[in-house]
Design an enzyme around this catalytic site. Structure first.
Site, PDB file in Angstrom:
ATOM      1  CD  GLU A 121      -2.877   1.260   0.152  1.00 11.51           C
ATOM      2  OE1 GLU A 121      -3.186   2.370  -0.314  1.00 11.51           O
ATOM      3  OE2 GLU A 121      -3.360   0.192  -0.266  1.00 11.51           O
ATOM      4  CB  SER A 141      -8.480   8.760  -0.374  1.00 11.41           C
ATOM      5  OG  SER A 141      -7.559   7.963   0.320  1.00 11.41           O
ATOM      6  CG  ASP A 187     -11.932   1.925   2.311  1.00 13.98           C
ATOM      7  OD1 ASP A 187     -10.814   1.414   2.235  1.00 13.98           O
ATOM      8  OD2 ASP A 187     -12.180   3.092   1.939  1.00 13.98           O
ATOM      9  CG  HIS A 192      -9.836   3.497  -0.648  1.00 15.98           C
ATOM     10  ND1 HIS A 192     -10.407   4.235   0.363  1.00 15.98           N
ATOM     11  CD2 HIS A 192      -8.819   4.272  -1.130  1.00 15.98           C
ATOM     12  CE1 HIS A 192      -9.778   5.385   0.492  1.00 15.98           C
ATOM     13  NE2 HIS A 192      -8.817   5.431  -0.410  1.00 15.98           N
TER      14      HIS A 192
END
Length: 733
Positions: free
Chosen positions: A204, A599, A674, A706
């Protein structure tokens, strides 16, 4: 946190202009084509000999990718393998670990989503529906490799293409391509122990998706062992299906315990593991690993605060390491995944550093000593894309203008001159070279300010020898945009998108499209990336984006201005930029300003409307980070430090701190599944607002992560966002 604009989150994604009225037809087209990305060639690979380009492509609306080859000699395209040949109409079923890996990579396509080309270019490896297929390029023959039960994660060829490694059920296996024999290399994997898989934060936040690496001679594999025992586990339950069990994932929240990662070396034929030794207590993060021909296994490791890092060379016999170089920064160190890049004879390597105030490319000796700087500070170096050793040049992406990226040739020997700019057209230019980044043939990609998008195959001398065909639909609208430099506000770059029926005599409400955080820019010289903003503008708004401090491509000091508090400086810049735009353009009605983002952008929007209600009259916050103590370690601590050492900063940067200040309309949106910005962020935000007696709107997206790739939901969501702004910005205060 990878940057994720609202348009990309929802749809991952020279036209004839329609009548200048809001077009539901366009929004339907945008959603059905995933932002016009369906049908665009992707995952491109140039063969080592430069005779062909391989790529994946779907239809303009079906999202099922097949594998293609463009023969550069014949200039002819052919299909190598289709998902239909294997699936025969069936749905592909993915285990949770593979779904999570694709989520980290922001992959939402189906069918063939990845493939590997052997180093000699003769064979291709394609995973599909839990099976592995080998394609002989010359004949087109396809055969399946049979292995043990378990989904083969991250399959990779050995250097000579004779063997394939993969991870099944958390353990590492090797298969012989010719006779199909299988060797299990590791054992003992369980819910908290895995071999050969990159951990969550590596995927990530570090852009590292691999968890094992073949040696150049194919005799050894370096693999990561990940132990998540003691790491906090978060659970995701689909509220629409309470009869289903919750999924559980190790998720290291800021200040909490990380996965314990170590690296082992094992023979590809099996045997004991030699563990690599470095000071893992001081440098727990394995940020990168490279094992190139004629060069040592090279590791980049970081300390927890990401203020120190070491580049290490590994002795494959003993596992001992020696230091090649060290980098330090009092704020934090960014990662450049394009380096280190070893020269083919192993005599030296290329390295990127911000040590002198901006990214620069360096040439380092085999032992790590700096031989010379290759790029000047003002070039705006963004990353290495290729290495043409025959001509003695490195190819890089760079640009002194932060809204553009161009291709440059950089001589490795400064006696041969300075950087040479290859591309001229305003826009975003990139390149893909042959596997390993070497060679004289490259694929040039362009998303231009003019609106043109193309992928052209070129030789090093500039000759065009082919072009990849896009099947993507053409948008039915074309953005009307203006790029602006804010001279009074630190030279920030801004972008305006006006309605296509713009009337200079009118004053328009303003909608700010924001990300505003690290590692991402919203103001770029790419017309196609502004399509959704144009659709919003056509409803009677001027859509504005501003890149303030904290965003990349402006040097070290510009980016590090947010150290210790992710929001104070960027928010002040956004306000200052808006006011300068308002003074320059009388059509902007700064008494009616809304803001939206996803986000980090969702976090920014929520903060803006709470902390500056005199500026922002309404906000849409998609998947917002409500409290940085609930976000992951590697991202959060890079910018904020450890919570225990920065209590005031974490409190100041938390949306929850300002919940009692809300006095403007706020719409909060979040996917219930998410696993990046967990649903708990919006739940906590809603709870804080409710307890403070504040009115707000909350839209949970049931079953979505997400990313939201469903076309119908994309249409309904943008219609809802525009309706929200129409309702709350229509009247003048």
């Amino acid at each position: 946190m990878k940057s994720l604009a609202l348009s990309a989150a929802l749809s991952l994604a020279a036209a004839t202009v329609e009548a200048a009225t809001p077009s539901s037809g366009f929004l339907g087209q945008y959603a059905a084509t995933r932002g016009f990305q369906a049908g665009v060639p992707t995952s491109q690979v140039v063969t080592p000999s430069g005779d062909a380009v391989l790529f994946l492509r779907s239809g303009p609306r079906n999202f099922v990718q097949d594998l293609y080859e463009l023969d550069l000699g014949k200039r002819r395209e052919r299909v190598l393998l289709t998902a239909g040949q294997i699936l025969r109409g069936a749905e592909e079923h993915l285990p949770a670990v593979e779904r999570a890996r694709r989520e980290r990579a922001r992959q939402s396509a189906r069918g063939i989503t990845s493939y590997r080309l052997a180093q000699d270019g003769r064979r291709l490896l394609v995973p599909l529906e839990g099976r592995l297929f080998v394609i002989e390029r010359a004949s087109g023959a396809v055969r399946e490799l049979q292995g043990s039960p378990g989904f083969p994660v991250d399959p990779q060829f050995s250097s000579d293409g004779s063997k394939v490694a993969c991870v099944r059920n958390g353990d590492l296996y090797v298969l012989d391509v010719e006779d199909g024999r299988e060797q299990r290399l590791t054992s003992g994997a369980n819910d908290t122990l895995a071999h050969g898989l990159a951990e969550f934060i590596a995927q990530e936040e570090m852009d590292r998706f691999r968890g094992y690496w073949w040696s150049p001679d194919g005799g050894t594999i370096a693999y990561q062992e990940t132990n998540t025992a003691g790491v906090e586990r978060l659970h995701i339950l689909d509220p629409a299906h309470p009869e289903q069990s919750a999924e559980s994932w190790p998720y290291p929240r800021a200040g909490g315990r990380n996965a314990d990662v170590r690296l082992g070396l094992i023979s590809a034929a099996g045997g004991p593991t030699t563990w690599v030794g470095w000071d893992r207590a001081r440098f727990p993060y394995l940020a990168a690993a490279v094992w190139a021909r004629n060069a040592p296994l090279t590791l980049l490791v970081q300390n927890r605060r990401q203020t120190e890092e070491r580049l290490l060379a590994v002795d494959p016999q003993t596992g001992r390491t020696s230091r090649l170089l060290a980098e330090t920064d009092p704020a934090w160190l960014n990662l450049d995944p394009t380096t280190p890049r070893w020269l083919s004879d192993g005599s030296a390597f290329l390295w990127s550093s911000e040590r002198e105030g901006a990214w620069q490319l360096e040439l380092r000796s085999r032992r790590g000593q700096r031989l010379r700087r290759l790029t000047p500070l003002g070039l705006g170096y963004r990353g290495l894309v290729g290495l043409d050793e025959k001509r003695g040049v490195a190819w890089v992406r760079a640009g002194g203008e932060p809204t553009e990226t161009h291709l440059y040739r950089i001589p490795l020997d400064p006696a041969r001159g300075g950087p040479e700019r290859v591309t001229r057209e305003p826009g975003l230019h990139g390149a893909v070279f042959a596997s390993g980044g070497f060679g004289e043939t490259y694929l040039h990609g362009l998303s231009a300010l003019s609106g043109e998008q193309r992928q052209t195959v070129c030789r090093a001398d500039g000759r065009e020898v082919g072009e990849l065909t896009s099947l993507a639909e053409k948008p039915t609208i074309e953005p009307r945009l203006e790029l602006v430099t804010l001279r009074k506000s630190l030279g920030m770059r801004a972008l305006l998108v006006r309605p296509r029926d713009f009337d200079r005599a009118r004053r328009y409400p303003v909608v700010v499209s924001v990300y505003g955080g690290p590692r991402s820019q919203t103001v770029q010289a790419s017309r196609r990336s502004q399509l959704l903003k144009q659709w919003i503008a056509d409803h009677g708004f001027v859509v504005v984006s501003i890149d303030g401090r904290g965003t990349p491509a402006r040097g070290r000091a510009w980016e590090r201005a947010i150290h210790g508090d992710l929001i104070a400086v960027p928010l002040a810049d956004q306000v200052a930029g808006l006011r300068e735009l308002g003074s320059r353009y009388p059509e902007l009605d700064l008494g009616r300003v809304g803001i939206y983002g996803w986000s980090f952008g969702g976090y920014f929007a929520a903060m803006a409307v709470m902390r500056h209600p005199e500026v922002f009259r309404a906000a849409v916050a998609g998947a917002p980070v409500a409290d940085w103590r609930d976000y992951d370690t590697h991202y959060t601590e890079r910018y904020m430090g450890l919570p225990q050492a920065n209590l005031a900063g974490y409190r100041s940067a938390s949306v929850l701190t300002y919940a009692d200040r809300l006095e403007r309309p706020l719409l909060v949106i979040h996917g219930t599944d998410d696993d990046n910005v967990y649903f708990l962020h919006s739940i906590k935000l809603c709870d804080a607002l409710f307890r403070a007696g504040k009115s707000f709107e909350f839209l949970p997206l049931t079953g979505f992560t997400h990313m939201v790739a469903d076309p119908l939901v994309t249409v309904r969501l943008y219609e809802r966002i525009v309706e929200f702004f129409e309702q709350n910005l229509a009247a003048r205060p």
